[in-house]
Design an enzyme around this catalytic site. Structure first.
Site, PDB file in Angstrom:
ATOM      1  N   CYS A  30       0.852  -1.193   0.000  1.00  0.00           N
ATOM      2  CA  CYS A  30       0.000   0.000   0.000  1.00  0.00           C
ATOM      3  C   CYS A  30       0.882   1.235   0.000  1.00  0.00           C
ATOM      4  CB  CYS A  30      -0.899   0.014   1.222  1.00  0.00           C
ATOM      5  SG  CYS A  30       0.019   0.134   2.744  1.00  0.00           S
ATOM      6  N   CYS A  33       3.250   2.231   2.870  1.00  0.00           N
ATOM      7  CA  CYS A  33       4.525   1.537   3.036  1.00  0.00           C
ATOM      8  C   CYS A  33       5.701   2.441   2.654  1.00  0.00           C
ATOM      9  CB  CYS A  33       4.571   0.295   2.167  1.00  0.00           C
ATOM     10  SG  CYS A  33       3.299  -0.890   2.584  1.00  0.00           S
ATOM     11  N   ASP A 437       3.598 -32.399  -8.381  1.00  0.00           N
ATOM     12  CA  ASP A 437       4.490 -33.033  -7.432  1.00  0.00           C
ATOM     13  C   ASP A 437       3.709 -33.051  -6.117  1.00  0.00           C
ATOM     14  OD1 ASP A 437       6.830 -33.882  -6.097  1.00  0.00           O
ATOM     15  OD2 ASP A 437       7.135 -31.825  -5.441  1.00  0.00           O
ATOM     16  N   ASP A 621       8.086 -28.333  -6.891  1.00  0.00           N
ATOM     17  CA  ASP A 621       8.923 -27.413  -6.126  1.00  0.00           C
ATOM     18  C   ASP A 621      10.290 -27.981  -5.770  1.00  0.00           C
ATOM     19  OD1 ASP A 621       8.060 -29.256  -4.187  1.00  0.00           O
ATOM     20  OD2 ASP A 621       8.505 -27.784  -2.625  1.00  0.00           O
ATOM     21  N   ASP A 625      12.412 -32.024  -9.084  1.00  0.00           N
ATOM     22  CA  ASP A 625      11.422 -31.688 -10.108  1.00  0.00           C
ATOM     23  C   ASP A 625      11.999 -30.819 -11.210  1.00  0.00           C
ATOM     24  OD1 ASP A 625       9.240 -32.965  -8.872  1.00  0.00           O
ATOM     25  OD2 ASP A 625       9.083 -31.299  -7.458  1.00  0.00           O
TER      26      ASP A 625
END
Lengths: 747, 49
Positions: A30, A33, A437, A621, A625
C-alpha cells in the site's frame, strides 16, 4: 536474530565516500509503506538517502561512512518488512537500457507523427479546396524534413533486427516492416521532388509509432517478469554460518561463499550449499531435494545438497559448490536436454510473421507487375505497389499479441502469479494435463500440526508459544499455531529432549514423549497415524500429543476439483513413497498417480504423456522436479521452491493456496483466445484493405484511417483480457488460518 | 499565405520543446517508478518533517 549478518559483499562504495546498497523488500502492498520505510529509516545515523521504488519493490539506501548494512535490514524487520540485499543482474540492466531507448524512439516517432499529421491534414483539405502548389510543396518538404531524421533514429529497432535476421538468412516480421518503411519514404521523397499531390510521410511515421508501441509493450512485459524473477531470487537469498580459520562462525549470504569454505549447520537449519560433511552427525530431511519425506542419517564423508533440512545434530560442511546452481551432475545434464527441447516451441506471433512476410512481398510484386501489364506507367505501378506495402504493414498485427500479454500479465499479477517467461501465456492456454508433485506442492512446504482441532485451544496455544523457543524443526511446525508470538521468558532448551519453562508457577514442557512423561498417550496416538511425527506437551498434570505432518494446501481439494471441472486431467508424480502418496491422491480425487519416481522417471513419464499428444503443465517445487519442470510444456512452482527449480519454472505463484494455478489457466486461456481474435481482426482488415490498395484507391488519407482504426480496435479488444480474476480472491479469505484437510487429521 | 513561413516553424519549435522536455524527464529517471509517483503525490510528509 541476535547475530549480525555480514552483507559487505553487496555494498557498493562510491568515490565520494558514500556507500550504496540495493534491497528487495517483501510485503509492500500500500501507499503508506513508502512513508513507513523511508521515514522509518531516517533516524539511522549517517544515512544520506533511502528511496523506495514502489513499482519494482526495491529500496536504494545510501549512507556516509560506516553504517553496518545489517542494521538497515534489522530496522526494516522492526518496521515489519523483510528485506534482502539485491544484486542487479547484468541482463536486467541491459533490458532497462533497451526499454529507455525504445521509449525515446517512441517519443520521437510520436512527436513526428503528430506534426506531420498536422501538415498532412492541411494538404488533404487543401487538395479538396484551393491549396496552391507552392504551399503544398512547402508542407511536403517540411514533412520530409521531419520524417527523414525520425525514421533514421526511431526506425533503428526494426532495421537492426531485420539486418540481424537477414544475416542469419532468415526473415522475421521486421524485414517487411523495414522494406515497407524505406520504400514508402523513398517514394514520398521522389513524389515531393516532382511536385506530386500525395506523399506518404504521415503513414510512414504513424506506422513507426504504432509498431514502437507494440515493441515497447512487449519489452515492458519482459522487463517486468525479469524484475520479478530478480526479486524472487534475492528474497530467497540464503545465509550460512561460515567458519573462519579460528573456528569462529560469521553469518554471511551464500553468495559470499567459495568452494573449500567450511560452514557450520546448526540443528533446525536448512543447508544452503552443497557440501561434504567434515565432522558431526545428524538426521537430514531431503524432501525438498528428492521428495522423500523419511529422514536420512548423515555422517562425516557424506555429500549433502542445498535445500536439505538438518534435524538434530550440528554439522560442519566443506563447501563443494556455492551460490546458485548447486546440484548433482545428473540433474544438470537432464536439465540441459529438457531445456533444449522446450526452445523449439514457436510463438504464435512468430508463426504468423513467418507466413506473413512472403505473402506481403508477393502481393506487392504482383500489384506492380499487373499494373504495368495493364498498360499504366511504371510510376503509377510503383506508387500502387508501395500503397499495398504500407497498408499491409503489420501494425495491428504487431500490437495484437503484446497488448494482450501486458494486460493478461497484470491480471495474473493480481492473482499472485508471476510469469518467468514471456511466451508462457500461450503455452499455458493450451494445457490439457496437469501433473503435480506432492511434497511442497500439493502439501504445504512446512510441517503443520495435524490434530490441532483435537487439542484444547488454551493448551495448544501454550504449547505453540513454548515451541517458539526451540530450534527443532518439529517445534517450528507447532510454533506456527501460536497466536501470541512472544516467547516465554526463561524457556530452557535441553538439546535432544525438548524445551521447558514455567508459567504462573506451573512447569510446562514440550518435546519427546519421554521428556514430557506422555509415553502411553503418544503410543495410542501414534497407532492411529503411523506416518506422522509426534511432540508431546505437558502442563502440570495435563498431557497432549501433537501430530506433526505435512498438510495439504488449504484449498487443494477445491482447486483440483475445479481444474477437473474445466476438463483438465490431473495427475500426481511424486518422489515420495507410495504409502505417503496414496491417501493424498484419494483425498483429492486424483485417480492417476505414481510414487517413488526419480528425476529421470519423471521426465520419462512426462515424455510418455507428451507422446500421447497431451500438453502438460507440471507443478513442482523440489530440486528433483527441476528437470521435469524444464521438460514439461509449461511449468509452475510455488515461491517456496528450491532456487534452481524456480529458475526452470515458467511461472511462480505465491501464498499457501493452489488457487493461483486455476486463475492462471483461466486467464491464459482467455488471453490466448483474445490474441487469436486480434490476429483474426488484423487478417480481416488486410482482406478488405489489400484489394482496395491493389485497385489504387488507397490515398494517404485512407491509409491513415485504416491503420489507426485497426490498431485502436485491436487495443480495445485486448483490454478485455483484464477479466474477472481480480475479483475472485478477496483479501479476507487469504488471511484465514489454514485448516488441514479432513482426511489427513489422522483420527 | 506568407504568414505560414513563420507560423509552421514556430509550431514545430513548440513541439520540439515538448519533445525535449519529455526526453529530459526520461533521462532524469522520472519514469523509473510510475506507480510510486502516483502515490507519493498524496503524501503530506512535507508538512510533518
Amino acid at each position: 536474530m541476535a547475530e549480525i549478518l555480514d552483507l559487505s559483499v553487496y555494498v557498493k562504495r562510491q568515490n565520494d565516500g558514500t556507500a550504496h546498497l540495493d534491497l528487495a523488500v517483501e510485503g509492500i502492498d500500500c501507499a503508506a509503506c513508502i512513508d513507513d520505510i523511508e521515514g522509518g529509516l531516517q533516524h539511522l545515523p549517517r544515512l544520506v538517502d533511502a528511496r523506495l521504488n514502489y513499482t519494482n519493490h526495491r529500496l536504494a539506501v545510501k549512507w556516509q561512512g560506516d553504517l553496518e548494512p545489517a542494521a538497515i535490514v534489522d530496522e526494516l524487520r522492526r518496521l515489519g518488512y523483510r528485506a534482502h540485499p539485491f544484486q542487479a543482474r547484468l541482463i536486467e540492466e541491459e533490458e532497462t537500457r533497451r526499454a529507455q531507448w525504445l521509449l525515446k524512439c517512441l517519443a520521437i516517432a510520436g512527436f513526428a507523427s503528430m506534426n506531420i499529421m498536422l501538415l498532412a491534414v492541411s494538404v488533404w483539405s487543401g487538395n479538396a479546396t484551393d491549396i496552391s502548389s507552392e504551399t503544398r510543396d512547402f508542407f511536403h518538404w517540411l514533412s520530409a524534413l521531419i520524417a527523414l531524421p525520425t525514421v533514421a533514429y526511431a526506425g533503428q529497432p526494426f532495421f537492426r533486427s531485420a539486418i540481424g535476421a537477414l544475416k542469419l538468412r532468415r526473415t522475421n516480421m521486421d524485414v517487411p516492416i523495414t522494406i515497407g518503411i524505406l520504400l514508402a519514404l523513398v517514394m514520398s521523397v521522389v513524389e515531393t521532388v516532382s511536385h506530386a499531390e500525395h506523399t506518404y510521410f504521415d503513414s510512414v511515421v504513424m506506422l513507426l509509432f504504432f509498431l514502437l508501441c507494440g515493441r515497447y509493450l512487449d519489452q515492458a512485459m519482459r522487463r517486468r517478469t525479469r524484475a520479478v524473477a530478480g526479486n524472487l531470487a534475492s528474497l530467497k537469498a540464503e545465509v550460512a554460518h561460515r567458519l573462519d580459520d579460528g573456528g569462529e562462525p560469521t553469518l554471511v549470504p551464500t553468495a559470499a561463499l567459495k568452494p573449500g569454505d567450511r560452514v557450520l549447520v546448526r540443528p533446525g537449519e536448512r543447508i544452503a550449499v552443497d557440501g561434504i560433511v567434515v565432522s558431526g552427525a545428524s538426521d537430514i530431511d531431503e524432501s525438498l531435494v528428492t521428495g522423500e519425506t523419511a529422514r536420512r542419517a548423515a555422517v562425516a564423508g557424506d555429500t549433502l545438497y542445498a535445500g536439505s533440512l538438518n534435524y538434530n545434530g550440528t554439522l560442519t560442511l566443506q563447501v563443494t559448490a556455492a551460490g546458485k546452481g548447486t546440484l548433482l551432475d545428473e540433474v544438470e545434464r537432464l536439465l540441459e536436454n529438457a531445456a533444449a527441447a522446450k526452445s523449439r516451441y514457436v510463438q504464435l506471433a512468430d508463426r504468423v510473421a513467418r507466413a506473413y512476410a512472403p505473402v506481403v512481398h508477393i502481393a506487392t510484386a504482383l500489384t506492380a507487375l499487373i499494373w504495368i501489364a495493364t498498360g499504366s506507367s511504371v510510376h503509377n505501378a510503383v506508387i500502387t505497389a508501395v500503397a499495398v506495402l504500407i497498408i499491409t504493414c503489420p501494425c495491428a498485427l504487431a500490437l495484437a499479441v503484446p497488448v494482450v500479454q501486458v494486460v493478461a500479465s497484470g491480471a495474473l499479477f493480481r492473482s499472485n502469479v508471476f510469469l518467468n517467461a514471456g511466451d508462457a501465456l500461450e503455452r499455458l492456454a493450451r494445457v490439457d494435463t496437469l501433473v503435480f508433485d506432492k511434497t511442497g506442492t500439493l502439501t504445504l512446504p512446512e510441517m503443520r500440526v495435524a490434530n490441532a482441532s483435537a487439542i484444547r485451544p488454551e493448551l495448544l496455544e501454550m504449547a505453540a508459544r513454548l515451541a517458539l523457543s526451540s530450534h527443532h524443526p518439529l517445534a517450528a511446525a507447532a510454533a506456527h499455531e501460536a497466536k501470541n508470538r512472544q516467547p516465554y521468558d526463561g524457556a530452557v532448551e535441553e538439546t535432544g529432549q525438548g524445551v521447558r519453562a514455567s508459567v504462573d508457577g506451573t512447569e510446562i514442557r514440550l518435546g519427546s514423549p519421554a521428556f514430557c512423561g506422555a509415553l502411553e498417550l503418544s503410543q495410542a496416538v501414534a497407532a492411529r497415524d503411523p506416518e506422522a511425527s509426534l511432540i508431546a506437551f505437558a502442563h502440570g498434570d495435563e498431557r497432549a500429543v501433537l501430530l506433526i505432518r505435512q498438510a495439504l494446501r488449504p484449498d487443494a481439494v477445491r482447486t483440483v476439483r475445479a481444474l477437473q471441472a474445466r476438463g483438465l486431467d490431473c495427475r500426481i508424480l511424486s518422489g515420495d513413497r507410495p504409502e505417503a502418496v496414496a491417501p493424498i491422491a484419494a483425498t483429492l480425487g486424483i485417480p492417476v498417480w505414481r510414487a517413488a519416481a526419480t528425476p529421470a522417471d519423471k521426465i520419462a513419464a512426462l515424455e510418455e504423456f507428451k507422446a500421447q499428444g497431451r500438453k502438460v503443465l507440471m507443478v513442482g517445487d523440489g530440486l528433483n522436479d527441476a528437470p521435469a519442470l524444464a521438460s514439461a510444456d509449461i511449468s509452475m512452482s510455488p515461491i517456496t521452491a528450491a532456487d534452481l527449480t524456480q529458475a526452470q519454472a515458467d511461472a511462480v505463484f505465491i501464498g499457501d493456496r493452489l488457487e493461483p494455478i486455476l486463475d492462471a489457466v483461466a486467464i491464459a486461456r482467455r488471453a490466448h483466445s483474445l490474441m487469436r481474435q486480434n490476429l483474426m481482426l488484423a487478417l480481416v482488415y488486410n482482406l478488405i484493405a489489400v484489394p482496395l490498395a491493389f485497385l489504387g484507391y488507397v490515398t494517404p488519407l485512407v491509409a491513415a484511417l485504416a491503420m489507426s482504426g485497426s490498431s485502436t480496435l485491436v487495443i480495445l479488444n485486448a483490454l478485455r483480457a483484464r477479466g474477472r480474476a481480480d475479483a475472485a480472491e478477496p483479501a479476507a479469505t487469504r488471511l484465514d488460518p489454514a485448516p488441514t484437510a479432513p482426511a489427513l487429521q489422522g483420527t | 499565405m506568407n504568414i505560414l513561413i513563420y507560423l509552421v516553424p514556430m509550431a514545430l519549435l513548440l513541439g520540439l520543446s515538448g519533445l525535449a522536455a519529455f526526453l529530459w524527464s526520461l533521462k532524469s529517471g522520472q519514469y523509473d517508478d510510475v506507480q510510486g509517483a502516483a502515490l507519493r503525490v498524496l503524501m503530506d510528509d512535507d508538512i510533518r518533517r
